[in-house]
Motif scaffolding. Structure first.
Motif, mmCIF file in Angstrom:
data_model
loop_
_atom_site.group_PDB
_atom_site.id
_atom_site.type_symbol
_atom_site.label_atom_id
_atom_site.label_comp_id
_atom_site.label_asym_id
_atom_site.label_seq_id
_atom_site.Cartn_x
_atom_site.Cartn_y
_atom_site.Cartn_z
ATOM 1 N N PHE A 5 0.814 -1.217 0.000
ATOM 2 C CA PHE A 5 0.000 0.000 0.000
ATOM 3 C C PHE A 5 0.849 1.269 0.000
ATOM 4 C CE2 PHE A 5 -1.822 3.217 2.920
ATOM 5 C CZ PHE A 5 -2.907 3.627 2.158
ATOM 6 N N ILE A 6 1.965 1.248 0.734
ATOM 7 C CA ILE A 6 2.771 2.459 0.933
ATOM 8 C C ILE A 6 3.296 3.062 -0.370
ATOM 9 C CG2 ILE A 6 4.904 3.361 1.966
ATOM 10 C CD1 ILE A 6 4.381 1.442 4.322
ATOM 11 N N PRO A 7 3.887 2.266 -1.302
ATOM 12 C CA PRO A 7 4.397 2.873 -2.535
ATOM 13 C C PRO A 7 3.309 3.540 -3.377
ATOM 14 C CG PRO A 7 5.351 0.702 -2.225
ATOM 15 C CD PRO A 7 4.255 0.847 -1.213
ATOM 16 N N LEU A 8 2.074 3.087 -3.220
ATOM 17 C CA LEU A 8 0.975 3.686 -3.983
ATOM 18 C C LEU A 8 0.585 5.051 -3.434
ATOM 19 C CD1 LEU A 8 -1.292 0.513 -4.388
ATOM 20 C CD2 LEU A 8 0.333 1.457 -6.040
ATOM 21 N N THR A 9 0.779 5.221 -2.136
ATOM 22 C CA THR A 9 0.393 6.499 -1.514
ATOM 23 C C THR A 9 1.543 7.496 -1.470
ATOM 24 O OG1 THR A 9 0.975 5.733 0.705
ATOM 25 C CG2 THR A 9 -1.259 5.277 -0.067
ATOM 26 N N GLU A 10 2.787 6.974 -1.425
ATOM 27 C CA GLU A 10 3.994 7.780 -1.338
ATOM 28 C C GLU A 10 3.859 8.849 -0.246
ATOM 29 O OE1 GLU A 10 5.300 9.138 -5.160
ATOM 30 O OE2 GLU A 10 5.509 7.107 -5.929
ATOM 31 N N GLN A 11 4.081 10.105 -0.580
ATOM 32 C CA GLN A 11 4.084 11.160 0.442
ATOM 33 C C GLN A 11 2.724 11.344 1.124
ATOM 34 O OE1 GLN A 11 5.556 11.431 -2.445
ATOM 35 N NE2 GLN A 11 7.709 11.933 -2.052
ATOM 36 N N ASN A 12 1.654 10.846 0.496
ATOM 37 C CA ASN A 12 0.319 11.013 1.084
ATOM 38 C C ASN A 12 0.157 10.243 2.396
ATOM 39 O OD1 ASN A 12 -0.587 12.664 -1.024
ATOM 40 N ND2 ASN A 12 -1.105 10.894 -2.290
ATOM 41 N N VAL A 13 1.056 9.286 2.653
ATOM 42 C CA VAL A 13 0.962 8.510 3.884
ATOM 43 C C VAL A 13 1.399 9.340 5.084
ATOM 44 C CG1 VAL A 13 3.311 7.560 3.921
ATOM 45 C CG2 VAL A 13 1.399 6.191 4.794
ATOM 46 N N GLY A 44 10.424 0.401 6.751
ATOM 47 C CA GLY A 44 11.500 0.932 5.932
ATOM 48 C C GLY A 44 10.979 1.729 4.750
ATOM 49 N N LEU A 45 9.880 1.279 4.175
ATOM 50 C CA LEU A 45 9.258 2.017 3.069
ATOM 51 C C LEU A 45 8.723 3.363 3.548
ATOM 52 C CD1 LEU A 45 7.334 -0.793 1.152
ATOM 53 C CD2 LEU A 45 9.307 0.510 0.346
ATOM 54 N N LEU A 46 8.204 3.388 4.757
ATOM 55 C CA LEU A 46 7.745 4.667 5.315
ATOM 56 C C LEU A 46 8.916 5.645 5.417
ATOM 57 C CD1 LEU A 46 5.363 3.454 8.180
ATOM 58 C CD2 LEU A 46 4.693 4.611 6.069
ATOM 59 N N GLY A 47 10.077 5.134 5.826
ATOM 60 C CA GLY A 47 11.256 5.987 5.908
ATOM 61 C C GLY A 47 11.652 6.564 4.567
ATOM 62 N N ARG A 48 11.340 5.838 3.516
ATOM 63 C CA ARG A 48 11.676 6.311 2.160
ATOM 64 C C ARG A 48 10.846 7.519 1.763
ATOM 65 N NH1 ARG A 48 11.264 2.566 -3.333
ATOM 66 N NH2 ARG A 48 11.815 4.202 -4.831
ATOM 67 N N TYR A 49 9.596 7.541 2.202
ATOM 68 C CA TYR A 49 8.674 8.582 1.726
ATOM 69 C C TYR A 49 8.391 9.688 2.738
ATOM 70 C CZ TYR A 49 7.726 5.282 -2.040
ATOM 71 O OH TYR A 49 7.859 4.432 -3.121
ATOM 72 N N VAL A 50 8.549 9.396 4.030
ATOM 73 C CA VAL A 50 8.164 10.368 5.055
ATOM 74 C C VAL A 50 9.376 11.187 5.479
ATOM 75 C CG1 VAL A 50 7.202 10.672 7.371
ATOM 76 C CG2 VAL A 50 6.305 8.878 5.863
ATOM 77 N N ASP A 51 9.186 12.483 5.651
ATOM 78 C CA ASP A 51 10.272 13.374 6.048
ATOM 79 C C ASP A 51 10.785 12.992 7.441
ATOM 80 O OD1 ASP A 51 11.458 15.867 7.364
ATOM 81 O OD2 ASP A 51 11.187 16.557 5.307
ATOM 82 N N PRO A 52 12.115 12.884 7.609
ATOM 83 C CA PRO A 52 12.666 12.522 8.925
ATOM 84 C C PRO A 52 12.254 13.459 10.043
ATOM 85 C CG PRO A 52 14.358 12.374 7.225
ATOM 86 C CD PRO A 52 13.165 13.009 6.581
#
Length: 262
Positions: A5-13, A44-52
């Motif tokens: 699900f995460i890659p489909l939402t990208e920054q929207n998560v 780990g995918l969340l870390g890819r898209y979400v600002d630290p």
């Protein structure tokens, strides 16, 4: 499902992190390896898209020991932190972010040496962080604040007593030693012993500040100091004066016997 699900939402998560993180803490507090592997990958995918800045702001306040939380909860938080940092692109993880993580790990409530399971997770986070630092060695320097904090954490980790018979101890030591070497490489050194002079004075100063409070319950700190001096090797000879003052304080009659005999 979450990983797909995460890659489909990208920054929207991003807007759902406040809901997702507590769930991840709880799930990763368990010991089921298949679940840990799958959920860690999703984090780990969340870390890819979400600002630290966002995820550190939400998570770091939970890293320290909460009197209302179990040890398992803290382990879950550490596992999520490690996964998020691992997934974050190195360009997005600034020295400021790294310093915040290092400071959280250096907290006395986190470095509970009697809890090897927790220390193993601390070692994993430090290993991930040191690896990120190595990736940008030569481009982005190691800040003083993050450096001394991580050096202290690593020295504490490698001084944790135990043996192969203690579950998780060997893995924790291995991760810590690997992280220590990566940390040295981030400073453009090829070994840990070459790194020691960089932090010797500050590390020793930190110990000197606490010597007045040493009691028979400070054996862990004394063990850390012992390991530190062993790693320093011949360099100790160049810093005899402050060391002699430190030992003089430690052997006074006012100190507990356990401190004086160390």
């Amino acid at each position: 499902m979450l990983a797909a699900f995460i890659p489909l939402t990208e920054q929207n998560v991003t807007g759902y992190m406040g809901v997702l993180l507590p769930v991840l803490y709880k799930v990763l507090a368990a010991d089921e390896m298949f679940v840990i592997r799958e959920v860690t990958g999703a984090a780990g995918l969340l870390g890819r898209y979400v600002d630290p800045d966002l995820y550190l702001g939400l998570l770091l306040s939970h890293v320290g020991l909460n009197p209302d939380a179990s040890g398992a909860f803290t382990i879950g938080v550490l596992r999520v932190l490690g996964a998020l940092v691992s997934g974050t692109p190195v360009q997005k993880l600034t020295p400021s972010h790294r310093a915040r993580v290092a400071a959280a790990l250096a907290d006395r409530d986190v470095l509970v040496v009697e809890d090897v399971t927790r220390m193993r997770e601390v070692a994993e986070v430090v290993k991930v962080l040191a690896g990120k630092m190595t990736e940008v060695a030569g481009e982005v320097g190691v800040g003083e604040e993050e450096g001394i904090a991580l050096f202290g954490v690593l020295t504490t980790l490698v001084s944790v007593p135990g043996s192969d018979k203690v579950p998780g101890w060997s893995e924790m030591i291995s991760k810590a030693e690997w992280a220590f070497l990566d940390f040295a490489k981030a400073h453009n050194f090829d070994s840990v012993d070459k790194l020691i002079p960089t932090y010797f004075d500050q590390f020793l100063t930190n110990f000197t500040m606490n010597v007045k409070n040493w009691t028979r319950f400070s054996i862990g700190e004394l063990r850390t100091l012992d390991v530190f001096l062993q790693k320093a090797g011949p360099f100790v000879g160049e810093r005899l004066e402050p060391l002699i003052e430190l030992f003089a304080h430690g052997v006074t009659e006012e100190k507990d016997f356990e401190v004086r005999q160390w």
